[in-house]
Scaffold this active site. Structure first.
Site, short mmCIF file in Angstrom:
data_model
loop_
_atom_site.label_atom_id
_atom_site.label_comp_id
_atom_site.label_asym_id
_atom_site.label_seq_id
_atom_site.Cartn_x
_atom_site.Cartn_y
_atom_site.Cartn_z
N MET A 1 42.41 14.94 36.37
CA MET A 1 41.16 15.15 37.11
C MET A 1 40.15 15.83 36.19
O MET A 1 40.35 16.97 35.76
CB MET A 1 41.39 15.98 38.37
CG MET A 1 42.08 15.19 39.48
SD MET A 1 42.20 16.09 41.03
CE MET A 1 43.57 17.18 40.69
N GLN B 1 45.25 12.06 28.89
CA GLN B 1 44.68 10.79 29.35
C GLN B 1 43.47 10.40 28.50
O GLN B 1 42.55 11.20 28.29
CB GLN B 1 44.23 10.84 30.80
CG GLN B 1 43.84 9.43 31.27
CD GLN B 1 43.19 9.36 32.62
OE1 GLN B 1 42.18 10.04 32.86
NE2 GLN B 1 43.73 8.55 33.51
N CYS C 1 38.89 4.56 36.53
CA CYS C 1 37.71 5.37 36.83
C CYS C 1 36.61 4.49 37.45
O CYS C 1 36.26 3.45 36.90
CB CYS C 1 37.20 6.05 35.55
SG CYS C 1 35.78 7.11 35.89
N GLY D 1 47.29 8.24 45.92
CA GLY D 1 46.24 8.12 46.92
C GLY D 1 46.63 8.73 48.24
O GLY D 1 47.57 8.30 48.90
N GLY E 1 46.45 14.06 43.26
CA GLY E 1 45.18 14.58 42.76
C GLY E 1 44.62 15.64 43.69
O GLY E 1 44.94 16.84 43.59
N ARG E 2 43.82 15.21 44.66
CA ARG E 2 43.04 16.15 45.47
C ARG E 2 43.90 17.13 46.26
O ARG E 2 43.48 18.26 46.52
CB ARG E 2 42.11 15.36 46.39
CG ARG E 2 41.03 14.61 45.61
CD ARG E 2 40.32 13.59 46.48
NE ARG E 2 41.26 12.58 46.97
CZ ARG E 2 41.00 11.71 47.93
NH1 ARG E 2 39.82 11.74 48.52
NH2 ARG E 2 41.91 10.82 48.31
C1 LIG Z 1 37.56 15.88 40.73
C2 LIG Z 1 38.29 14.61 40.37
C3 LIG Z 1 38.30 14.19 39.06
C4 LIG Z 1 39.02 13.03 38.70
N1 LIG Z 1 39.09 12.68 37.38
C5 LIG Z 1 39.92 11.67 37.00
C6 LIG Z 1 40.19 11.41 35.63
O1 LIG Z 1 39.69 12.11 34.72
N2 LIG Z 1 41.04 10.38 35.33
C7 LIG Z 1 41.63 9.60 36.32
O2 LIG Z 1 42.40 8.68 36.01
N3 LIG Z 1 41.38 9.83 37.62
C8 LIG Z 1 40.58 10.86 37.98
N4 LIG Z 1 40.42 11.15 39.31
C9 LIG Z 1 41.16 10.36 40.31
C10 LIG Z 1 42.52 11.01 40.62
O3 LIG Z 1 43.32 11.07 39.47
C11 LIG Z 1 43.27 10.23 41.73
O4 LIG Z 1 43.56 8.94 41.27
C12 LIG Z 1 42.46 10.12 43.02
O5 LIG Z 1 41.88 11.37 43.36
C13 LIG Z 1 43.33 9.62 44.19
O6 LIG Z 1 44.44 10.45 44.38
P1 LIG Z 1 44.46 11.61 45.49
O7 LIG Z 1 44.21 10.96 46.83
O8 LIG Z 1 45.82 12.23 45.37
O9 LIG Z 1 43.37 12.54 45.16
C14 LIG Z 1 39.69 12.26 39.69
C15 LIG Z 1 39.63 12.69 41.03
C16 LIG Z 1 38.96 13.86 41.37
C17 LIG Z 1 38.96 14.29 42.81
#
Ligand SMILES: Cc1cc2nc3c(=O)[nH]c(=O)nc-3n(C[C@H](O)[C@H](O)[C@H](O)COP(=O)(O)O)c2cc1C
Length: 373
Positions: A20, A73, A104, A208, A231-232
């Site tokens: 993230m 990454q 992304c 997700g 992630g979140r």
């Molecule tokens: C603040 C933030 C920054 C993120 N930055 C990246 C990143 O640098 N590289 C990436 O592959 N995904 C990035 N993501 C996506 C997350 O890795 C993840 O795929 C996405 O949030 C869905 O998963 P979740 O529902 O568990 O959050 C980011 C998400 C958030 C919320």
């Protein structure tokens, strides 16, 4: 006894902290690591900026001395550049695992053919993955991607096949398209379809909408995936890794911390950011985390507002001392945090969708400025 390589049979981490941007830097990864055994990935780093030796980017490639494995990454659009960046990082930073960002959805990345735009160009993708695997030598390379650009252009099953052929070590799928951004809900059936499509020995991770440990178990149960990427759900909740460990080993879950315990974590996180980035940047980086740490706790709007504007560590300590000591109400355990935006129209290079087999790099200079978000 020597452990098998990361992602080989017998060494497939069940739980991965999602990369993230602006969040999963060394201090945050250290905090998460303390709670559980998993894999903790850096924020997105531009391969071109690594090759150019961009100072801000090089700071993001650094790991604490005691961090192991070192998981980084990269975002790339150009096979030659990704190969060069990986070679350089193996030499200078002793990286143990590279993840390639193929998911992304943000404009400044996709409009140059990067992130979730790249998988649409099958041959270019193949060249990028082959170059990465070759440059990495024995260091495992994984890919993280979305379902596709939009509902008319799903790419994930092709991406899985191309990655398997290229010798990629594991796949992670976020069950949304780039057009969805973070709207709606992740479609976990896509993770199941990917699991069925690629060879059984290639680990597949589901990503997700995992907010609680029980969601992680449900993801594995419903899709047959080998592990989860979160992630979140971890924003302001490094302690979630203890819950995930407990859930996967069938132990009772620890209790969710009260604000008095959360305040200790906040103080520590902020201090670590300041040690890593210096006081000015560290304190500013921490501001956004204050809202995530206190999300759902009944602490009142006034103190939240003040915490979002802290000017120093002392200022933070003063405010934390004023927090009421309260528990998280059960009904607030799943309150969303982090991005919720979308849907969007995905920005793509001119004519990008015309020919999926055209393998020209859209804009070789275009990925320079995307490190860390
Ligand atoms: C603040 C933030 C920054 C993120 N930055 C990246 C990143 O640098 N590289 C990436 O592959 N995904 C990035 N993501 C996506 C997350 O890795 C993840 O795929 C996405 O949030 C869905 O998963 P979740 O529902 O568990 O959050 C980011 C998400 C958030 C919320």
């Amino acid at each position: 006894m020597i452990a098998p390589p990361l992602f080989a049979a017998g060494n497939v981490p069940k739980v991965v902290l999602a990369p993230m941007a602006g969040v999963t830097n060394a201090p945050f990864r250290r905090l998460c690591r303390r709670y559980g055994g998993g894999l903790y990935v850096s924020e997105m780093i531009s391969a071109r900026a690594v090759v150019e030796g961009n100072e801000k980017t090089m700071k993001l490639t650094q790991f604490a001395d005691d961090e192991s494995p070192r998981s980084l990454q990269l975002a790339a659009v150009d096979p030659a550049v990704v190969g060069e960046a990986i070679g350089k990082l193996i030499d200078t930073e002793r990286i143990d695992h590279f993840d390639l960002n193929l998911g992304c959805p943000v404009r400044k990345v996709t409009r140059n053919g990067g992130g979730s735009a790249l998988p649409y160009k099958r041959k270019l993708l193949e060249r990028v993955l082959n170059a990465a695997v070759k440059a990495a030598g024995g260091v495992p390379v994984t890919v993280k991607f979305r379902v596709g650009i939009d509902d008319d252009h799903h790419t994930y099953l092709d991406t899985g096949r191309i990655a398997a052929d290229a010798g990629i070590a594991a796949l992670a799928l976020h069950g949304r398209t780039a057009a969805q951004l973070y709207s709606g809900s992740a479609d976990w059936s896509t993770v199941a379809a990917l699991r069925e499509t690629v060879p059984a020995e290639l680990p597949v991770y589901g990503n997700g909408d995992i907010w609680e440990a029980s969601d992680a178990l449900a993801m594995v149960d419903q899709t047959g995936c080998d592990g989860v990427v979160i992630g979140r759900g971890c924003l302001g909740r490094p302690w979630l890794f203890a819950h995930l460990d407990a859930a996967f080993t069938g132990e009772p879950l620890p209790t969710i911390p009260r604000t008095s315990e959360v305040a200790l974590l906040m103080a520590e996180h902020a201090k670590e950011l300041v040690a890593w980035f210096g006081e000015f940047k560290g304190v500013r980086e921490f501001r956004k985390h204050t809202a995530w740490y206190l999300k759902g706790y009944p602490v009142g709007g006034e103190i939240r507002g003040k915490l979002g504007q802290i000017e120093s560590l002392d200022h933070l300590d003063d405010l934390l001392a004023q927090l009421p000591d309260v528990r998280l109400p059960d009904e607030n355990r799943r309150v969303a945090r982090g991005h919720t935006r979308g849907p969007q129209v995905v920005a793509l290079p001119q004519g990008w969708l015309d020919d999926p087999d055209d393998d020209l790099v859209a804009n070789p200079e275009g990925d320079s400025a995307v490190s860390g978000g």
